[in-house]
Design a protein around this motif. Sequence first.
Motif, PDB file in Angstrom:
ATOM      1  N   TYR A 106      34.668 -34.894  68.212  1.00 27.66           N
ATOM      2  CA  TYR A 106      34.975 -34.439  67.362  1.00 27.66           C
ATOM      3  C   TYR A 106      34.069 -34.335  66.048  1.00 27.66           C
ATOM      4  CZ  TYR A 106      34.631 -36.645  62.249  1.00 27.66           C
ATOM      5  OH  TYR A 106      34.669 -36.802  61.036  1.00 27.66           O
ATOM      6  N   PHE A 107      33.007 -35.244  67.003  1.00 25.63           N
ATOM      7  CA  PHE A 107      31.342 -35.023  66.311  1.00 25.63           C
ATOM      8  C   PHE A 107      30.966 -33.773  66.259  1.00 25.63           C
ATOM      9  CE2 PHE A 107      27.190 -35.566  66.833  1.00 25.63           C
ATOM     10  CZ  PHE A 107      26.402 -35.557  66.132  1.00 25.63           C
ATOM     11  N   MET A 108      30.799 -32.726  68.064  1.00 23.53           N
ATOM     12  CA  MET A 108      31.053 -31.765  68.169  1.00 23.53           C
ATOM     13  C   MET A 108      30.966 -30.264  68.019  1.00 23.53           C
ATOM     14  SD  MET A 108      29.805 -32.499  72.507  1.00 23.53           S
ATOM     15  CE  MET A 108      29.253 -33.665  73.174  1.00 23.53           C
ATOM     16  N   SER A 109      32.547 -30.987  67.950  1.00 22.24           N
ATOM     17  CA  SER A 109      33.540 -29.741  66.829  1.00 22.24           C
ATOM     18  C   SER A 109      32.744 -29.633  65.593  1.00 22.24           C
ATOM     19  CB  SER A 109      34.503 -30.159  67.096  1.00 22.24           C
ATOM     20  OG  SER A 109      35.267 -31.601  66.018  1.00 22.24           O
ATOM     21  N   LEU A 110      32.521 -30.604  65.315  1.00 28.74           N
ATOM     22  CA  LEU A 110      32.224 -30.543  63.413  1.00 28.74           C
ATOM     23  C   LEU A 110      30.596 -29.761  63.448  1.00 28.74           C
ATOM     24  CD1 LEU A 110      32.359 -33.855  61.558  1.00 28.74           C
ATOM     25  CD2 LEU A 110      33.668 -31.650  61.250  1.00 28.74           C
ATOM     26  N   CYS A 111      29.821 -29.985  64.532  1.00 29.66           N
ATOM     27  CA  CYS A 111      28.918 -28.599  64.603  1.00 29.66           C
ATOM     28  C   CYS A 111      28.558 -27.128  65.520  1.00 29.66           C
ATOM     29  CB  CYS A 111      27.910 -29.578  66.414  1.00 29.66           C
ATOM     30  SG  CYS A 111      26.965 -31.609  65.052  1.00 29.66           S
ATOM     31  N   THR A 112      29.630 -26.979  66.344  1.00 34.05           N
ATOM     32  CA  THR A 112      30.100 -25.663  66.761  1.00 34.05           C
ATOM     33  C   THR A 112      31.073 -25.089  65.499  1.00 34.05           C
ATOM     34  OG1 THR A 112      32.208 -26.808  67.748  1.00 34.05           O
ATOM     35  CG2 THR A 112      30.084 -26.888  68.634  1.00 34.05           C
ATOM     36  N   GLU A 113      32.392 -25.627  65.020  1.00 38.07           N
ATOM     37  CA  GLU A 113      32.790 -24.818  63.589  1.00 38.07           C
ATOM     38  C   GLU A 113      32.157 -24.586  62.595  1.00 38.07           C
ATOM     39  OE1 GLU A 113      35.692 -27.303  63.030  1.00 38.07           O
ATOM     40  OE2 GLU A 113      37.094 -27.294  65.090  1.00 38.07           O
ATOM     41  N   ASN A 114      30.541 -24.823  61.950  1.00 43.45           N
ATOM     42  CA  ASN A 114      29.863 -24.783  61.360  1.00 43.45           C
ATOM     43  C   ASN A 114      28.604 -24.596  61.852  1.00 43.45           C
ATOM     44  OD1 ASN A 114      31.748 -25.574  59.030  1.00 43.45           O
ATOM     45  ND2 ASN A 114      31.859 -27.299  60.820  1.00 43.45           N
ATOM     46  N   VAL A 116      26.693 -21.929  62.633  1.00 37.88           N
ATOM     47  CA  VAL A 116      25.803 -20.737  61.627  1.00 37.88           C
ATOM     48  C   VAL A 116      25.357 -21.524  60.789  1.00 37.88           C
ATOM     49  CG1 VAL A 116      25.695 -18.378  61.252  1.00 37.88           C
ATOM     50  CG2 VAL A 116      26.620 -18.701  63.095  1.00 37.88           C
ATOM     51  N   HIS A 117      26.693 -21.502  59.551  1.00 38.79           N
ATOM     52  CA  HIS A 117      25.996 -22.655  58.647  1.00 38.79           C
ATOM     53  C   HIS A 117      25.535 -23.715  58.147  1.00 38.79           C
ATOM     54  CE1 HIS A 117      26.728 -24.049  54.298  1.00 38.79           C
ATOM     55  NE2 HIS A 117      26.741 -25.209  54.196  1.00 38.79           N
ATOM     56  N   LEU A 118      25.111 -24.453  59.741  1.00 37.67           N
ATOM     57  CA  LEU A 118      24.161 -25.163  59.529  1.00 37.67           C
ATOM     58  C   LEU A 118      22.965 -24.874  59.519  1.00 37.67           C
ATOM     59  CD1 LEU A 118      26.496 -27.936  61.275  1.00 37.67           C
ATOM     60  CD2 LEU A 118      25.610 -28.092  59.175  1.00 37.67           C
ATOM     61  N   LEU A 119      22.373 -23.631  60.815  1.00 37.48           N
ATOM     62  CA  LEU A 119      21.222 -23.283  60.863  1.00 37.48           C
ATOM     63  C   LEU A 119      20.250 -22.726  60.145  1.00 37.48           C
ATOM     64  CD1 LEU A 119      22.318 -21.268  64.208  1.00 37.48           C
ATOM     65  CD2 LEU A 119      20.695 -23.500  63.688  1.00 37.48           C
ATOM     66  N   ARG A 120      21.310 -22.216  58.509  1.00 38.49           N
ATOM     67  CA  ARG A 120      20.872 -21.452  57.774  1.00 38.49           C
ATOM     68  C   ARG A 120      20.962 -22.227  56.409  1.00 38.49           C
ATOM     69  NH1 ARG A 120      24.820 -15.750  59.024  1.00 38.49           N
ATOM     70  NH2 ARG A 120      22.595 -14.565  59.761  1.00 38.49           N
ATOM     71  N   ASN A 121      21.152 -23.694  56.334  1.00 38.07           N
ATOM     72  CA  ASN A 121      21.369 -24.481  55.405  1.00 38.07           C
ATOM     73  C   ASN A 121      21.332 -26.039  55.241  1.00 38.07           C
ATOM     74  OD1 ASN A 121      23.120 -23.833  53.160  1.00 38.07           O
ATOM     75  ND2 ASN A 121      23.888 -22.765  54.745  1.00 38.07           N
ATOM     76  N   THR A 293      21.906 -32.621  67.477  1.00 36.33           N
ATOM     77  CA  THR A 293      21.282 -33.931  66.658  1.00 36.33           C
ATOM     78  C   THR A 293      20.732 -33.647  65.482  1.00 36.33           C
ATOM     79  OG1 THR A 293      21.204 -35.163  68.503  1.00 36.33           O
ATOM     80  CG2 THR A 293      19.106 -35.461  66.708  1.00 36.33           C
ATOM     81  N   ARG A 294      20.115 -31.984  65.347  1.00 43.32           N
ATOM     82  CA  ARG A 294      19.745 -31.033  64.713  1.00 43.32           C
ATOM     83  C   ARG A 294      20.292 -30.443  63.326  1.00 43.32           C
ATOM     84  NH1 ARG A 294      13.927 -29.694  63.943  1.00 43.32           N
ATOM     85  NH2 ARG A 294      14.309 -31.073  66.280  1.00 43.32           N
ATOM     86  N   LEU A 295      21.443 -30.166  64.479  1.00 46.98           N
ATOM     87  CA  LEU A 295      22.837 -29.860  62.907  1.00 46.98           C
ATOM     88  C   LEU A 295      22.961 -31.223  62.083  1.00 46.98           C
ATOM     89  CD1 LEU A 295      24.322 -27.519  65.606  1.00 46.98           C
ATOM     90  CD2 LEU A 295      22.279 -26.812  63.731  1.00 46.98           C
ATOM     91  N   ALA A 296      23.415 -32.249  63.106  1.00 47.11           N
ATOM     92  CA  ALA A 296      23.981 -33.447  61.978  1.00 47.11           C
ATOM     93  C   ALA A 296      23.347 -33.842  61.303  1.00 47.11           C
ATOM     94  CB  ALA A 296      24.113 -34.756  63.216  1.00 47.11           C
ATOM     95  N   GLY A 297      21.754 -33.420  61.073  1.00 40.46           N
ATOM     96  CA  GLY A 297      20.904 -34.325  60.378  1.00 40.46           C
ATOM     97  C   GLY A 297      19.783 -34.759  60.603  1.00 40.46           C
TER      98      GLY A 297
END
Length: 340
Positions: A106-114, A116-121, A293-297
């Motif tokens: 669940y946690f990783m899917s939130l990161c993988t599905e988002n 590009v957005h997380l890399l830019r925001n 970890t970094r994508l999660a904030g």
Amino acid sequence: MNIPTPKTSFYPVRSLQFQGVGSSALSAAMEIGLFDALADGPALPEQIAEATGTLDDRLAPLLDVCVAFDLLERKGAKYSNTPTAAEFLVSSSPLFQGKAMQLNTYFMSLCTENMVHLLRNKEGLSEQAAPWAADFAMEGTAQEAMAGPMQRAVEIIAELPGFSEFTRMCDIGGNHGTFSMLLTDRNPSLRAVICDLPDVVETAAERCRKLGYDGRVETMAYDMRKDQLPEASFDLALASHVFYSLVSSEDAWAEALGRICRSLKPGGWFVSHHMAKDEDTSAKDASLLDLVTRLAGYKSHFLPVDTLSDMLAAYGLQDIRVVKTSSKGWSTLVAARKPL
């Protein structure tokens, strides 16, 4: 047509792409009950297909994937669980990791599905991806803790000088309370307090009651980012996998650590159990964890042992000990004692 000849191999790129398929294959195997179907012993592919409600020809390559990753063994025409699968992937096993794997997926899917957005925001997924008070998150975290390093950490803590005389401990961010329960089992005179966020401790208290620890394990609403624990109150202050949210600010981490250290009785022990890189840590695995970890904030899931040791020394703690609790270099325990 002039087609250039490659000077390098594309294999590493293709291999990285297929790693995602492997993760999905494992999730599918768990969902169809593949390893449960083999809990009683070896079986033929058609028997496994019938037990899991799958198609023979589609199931066959999944079985071979599991063989390739040492989750199944094949002898002749029959397949069976490896010791690893039997211990961690069969739902009747006391060390079953099914809910832990669901939580991580669940946690990783939130990161993988988002991604590009997380890399830019700037915003991360830490709040959305960590519903620590939810039953599925608490049980998943508890299962993951039981996969090995926690038991080793309990052994080390139980061997600390004075442990048999401990009467009171605090479990910082203790969540599911398993650490507290295991330590109170080792010392019948010890009483534990799980110190966690208000919405977490209500669920944690109910879990501990159901498991028979009412009166031995209590809970207290506590936010380590700002709250003070009662001073000179605990023989042991344990912080397991909770400092990751603070390492982006060394000052905030040091302040939280200082408040915890002040809660120790003279002669009491502070213990941190966390991830730390060393020579045995897989560079590939570490890089993927760092990315998630970094994508999660968060800044990192690997705490610098030297920094933590220096902070403890600055607060006057002594007899600083550093012990690995995982053979693959993922988990480390740091202990230090408040002078008498």
